[in-house]
Design a protein around this motif. Sequence first.
Motif, short mmCIF file in Angstrom:
data_model
loop_
_atom_site.label_atom_id
_atom_site.label_comp_id
_atom_site.label_asym_id
_atom_site.label_seq_id
_atom_site.Cartn_x
_atom_site.Cartn_y
_atom_site.Cartn_z
N LYS A 40 0.85 -1.19 0.00
CA LYS A 40 0.00 0.00 0.00
C LYS A 40 0.89 1.24 0.00
O LYS A 40 2.07 1.19 0.34
CB LYS A 40 -0.93 0.01 1.20
CG LYS A 40 -0.25 0.21 2.54
CD LYS A 40 -1.28 0.30 3.67
CE LYS A 40 -0.60 0.55 5.01
NZ LYS A 40 -1.59 0.67 6.11
N ARG A 41 0.31 2.34 -0.40
CA ARG A 41 1.03 3.62 -0.38
C ARG A 41 1.01 4.20 1.02
O ARG A 41 0.00 4.13 1.74
CB ARG A 41 0.40 4.60 -1.35
CG ARG A 41 0.81 4.38 -2.80
CD ARG A 41 0.47 5.59 -3.64
NE ARG A 41 0.99 5.47 -4.99
CZ ARG A 41 2.22 5.85 -5.35
NH1 ARG A 41 3.05 6.36 -4.45
NH2 ARG A 41 2.62 5.72 -6.60
N TYR A 86 6.02 3.65 0.13
CA TYR A 86 5.24 2.42 0.08
C TYR A 86 5.51 1.60 1.34
O TYR A 86 6.59 1.67 1.94
CB TYR A 86 5.62 1.58 -1.15
CG TYR A 86 5.62 2.36 -2.44
CD1 TYR A 86 4.49 2.45 -3.24
CD2 TYR A 86 6.78 3.01 -2.87
CE1 TYR A 86 4.49 3.17 -4.42
CE2 TYR A 86 6.81 3.73 -4.05
CZ TYR A 86 5.66 3.80 -4.82
OH TYR A 86 5.68 4.52 -5.99
N TYR A 127 -7.46 -6.51 -3.49
CA TYR A 127 -6.02 -6.64 -3.71
C TYR A 127 -5.57 -6.02 -5.03
O TYR A 127 -4.41 -6.17 -5.43
CB TYR A 127 -5.60 -8.11 -3.68
CG TYR A 127 -6.43 -9.02 -4.56
CD1 TYR A 127 -6.21 -9.10 -5.93
CD2 TYR A 127 -7.43 -9.83 -4.02
CE1 TYR A 127 -6.96 -9.94 -6.74
CE2 TYR A 127 -8.18 -10.67 -4.81
CZ TYR A 127 -7.96 -10.73 -6.17
OH TYR A 127 -8.70 -11.55 -6.96
N GLU A 182 -5.00 -2.93 -5.77
CA GLU A 182 -3.94 -1.95 -5.53
C GLU A 182 -2.59 -2.63 -5.30
O GLU A 182 -1.56 -2.14 -5.77
CB GLU A 182 -4.28 -1.08 -4.31
CG GLU A 182 -3.25 0.01 -4.04
CD GLU A 182 -3.52 0.79 -2.77
OE1 GLU A 182 -2.93 1.87 -2.61
OE2 GLU A 182 -4.30 0.30 -1.94
N THR A 183 -2.61 -3.76 -4.60
CA THR A 183 -1.36 -4.50 -4.38
C THR A 183 -0.74 -4.91 -5.71
O THR A 183 0.48 -4.79 -5.91
CB THR A 183 -1.62 -5.74 -3.51
OG1 THR A 183 -1.92 -5.32 -2.17
CG2 THR A 183 -0.42 -6.66 -3.48
N GLN A 238 -1.17 -3.52 -8.69
CA GLN A 238 -0.68 -2.35 -9.43
C GLN A 238 0.61 -1.82 -8.82
O GLN A 238 1.54 -1.43 -9.54
CB GLN A 238 -1.77 -1.28 -9.43
CG GLN A 238 -3.00 -1.66 -10.23
CD GLN A 238 -4.20 -0.78 -9.94
OE1 GLN A 238 -4.20 -0.03 -8.95
NE2 GLN A 238 -5.23 -0.87 -10.77
N LEU A 239 0.68 -1.80 -7.50
CA LEU A 239 1.90 -1.32 -6.84
C LEU A 239 3.04 -2.32 -6.95
O LEU A 239 4.21 -1.93 -6.87
CB LEU A 239 1.61 -1.00 -5.37
CG LEU A 239 0.67 0.17 -5.12
CD1 LEU A 239 0.44 0.37 -3.63
CD2 LEU A 239 1.22 1.45 -5.75
#
Length: 709
Positions: free
Chosen positions: A203-204, A209, A323, A325-326, A328-329
């Motif tokens: 996560k940001r 991060y 998940y 976002e996970t 993409q990050l």
Amino acid sequence: MAAEACVHKDDVRGRRILEPSLCRGVQLLSQIQGSCTDPRKRLSGSCGRRYQLFLAQRARCAGPRASHRPSFDFGPKRVAVPAFVVHVAAALLSHWFPKIRRYHAMSPPVLRRTCSEFAAQSVRLSNIELLRVPSRGTVVQELLQEYGLEPSFPSEVEIEAQDLASAPRSGIDDPSLEDRTSWPYVTIDGPYTRDLDQAIFIKRVGEGYLVSYALADGCFYMPQSSLLFKQALEQRGGSSFYLPRCCVPMLPRVLSEDAMSLNERVVRRALCMEMELDSQGKVTCTKAVRGKIYSHAKLTFQGVENFLEGKPPECHDFLHEPYAETLQLLQKVGNLRRALARERNVVEYKRHRNDVSINDDGSIMVVREEQLRTELYNEQISLMVNIEGAELLKRYSSEAQNLKIEPIFRAQNAPTEKTLDCLTSFIDDLIRVHGLDASLWRWSRDGKESLAAYLKRLWYFTEADPDMHCVFMAINRRAMMSNKPAKFQAELGLHESLQAIYARFSSPMRELVGCFTHCELGQAMGWIPAADDSVLRARVIQVGNEAKTRQKKISRDLEEVALRSLCVPELRKPRSERPLWIGVILGVGAKKQGQHAYVELADPPMEVKVYLRLRGCPQQYKVKEGVTLVPADIEARSWRVGERVGLRVTKMLPPKEVSKGVEDETSPKAQKGAKFLFEFVEPAPAARYAEQSHRMWAEVHLGSGAGLL
């Protein structure tokens, strides 16, 4: 239905079962049991222990399905049979037929219920698996015997594993665990992987991060005083070993694929390595916590790749998941870590895998798999965890004066000056014989351009030109061969390929070294009592290095089997009808048998050793200036490293211990250690090579005796 139990095949993954005709055995067992209500009174020895394991499995898996009775079809009728009777039948059959018990460990611990499920899927009853015993001539069985690999476990080890897996010993309710179940972790692995070591959440946090990498808790499930640890160290080779159609696990599957594995949609305890990164991807803070996590999904590398590239159906299925976002990050952080690695002059070689598999009909298939970008991203996160874990061990071993911390590091020495001189000379020779532009192709060791930057530049420069890309393939291979092998050691040392210190934390269920490092970190953090492990550490290091060597030997043996399966059927044909295989000459070498060339074939995807000076070779060659093959016949053409070539198999030379007279081309016998001779033929056009390099090798059926090692 026939009364006798017969054996038949299951699915393409190699699971084996006994058909439902074992029902006759169940009937007989029911008569033997009589009116006894407690079957344990009728059982003793190993069968009794197996029934205890079965009861533990039932208790652990209690639920609506646990009360169902398996049923069998007797003609038009459907008869319900108590589950314990099925288990007793399995126990007695495995007791009477040891080979059935030997291969029980190739399937997951699942209890099947109906006759149709018995016929369509593998059957697992506690630690008893009903499997078709492979014939004596199969590759897998001979590899198991040759390397002393045993898929099954002693009953006392299974009992300890079942005890650890059952509540409350599973440790999920430990109040000291940090609760991470609200974080949407996911696992990313191969499509058929069942032992899930790692789960990831990103996560940001402001401009940076937070990366949380959850690892199966080896410190809890495999303490150094346990029977499991002792078995893995002394009997299991300190590692899981992978062969076609099966895995020989280091831990019982009730742990490695169930209680300890970070499976989806269940709560599991884990060692969480939590790292805070800045906007450039540099680690600013690392902490290790013991927690419990909840994995939301088991994803594959290809599925995540499709999601990141916007390909259906994953681009739609994953978009609204917690998940997303996970994932993409993961791409963002992975690329940041790759950029930092390039700043450290870490070389990112262009790699591929040649996987050998064996089908039900005995045919061999070799598939070349290029490394996906998602695998590169995940690899960077795993490397970061292992590097940060090594830093923690280094810090605690120096700070904790009252504790005896015994870390294990994985180190790699730098190439010698002589090795690097040979690499530059090899590149210069290729520039000369191919007439290349020296300003573009020469690599100077003056420090202006690192090897990593040089190879990356050549990759993009030659990507669109098949002829030039063949030369790059030769340089890339020679650069990889310049590296020294990494090894486990007690002393703190640099891993040259990573330009950092490194320890193995990320595979606690597959490597004993990973369990040991978990335990040492646990001692440093105060999770478990401290102990002097210096003697044990030396033994773990030895076994860990031997395991790496053993797996490499197994892979080489499989490649030899694949080569025999390719060449033996062709030698039965007239010479004019044998196919022409297209490849690239990547290098040359010399051993006691004489000089030889290494050719990377495009179709089938494998590397072949071509002998140049053995008696019986269709054409004798000498190696000139390290990169040119000069024929003894002045009318024949010469060949250069980095050049496309056509190969045709001409003869098989049996090993020395085989009696003379068996090298007749019309009826060759495939023997382990046999050498195949090839002739060089004018290659096909570049377009054909480019086409073949992207095709999968069709199956090649093993002839009689061709599968024997």
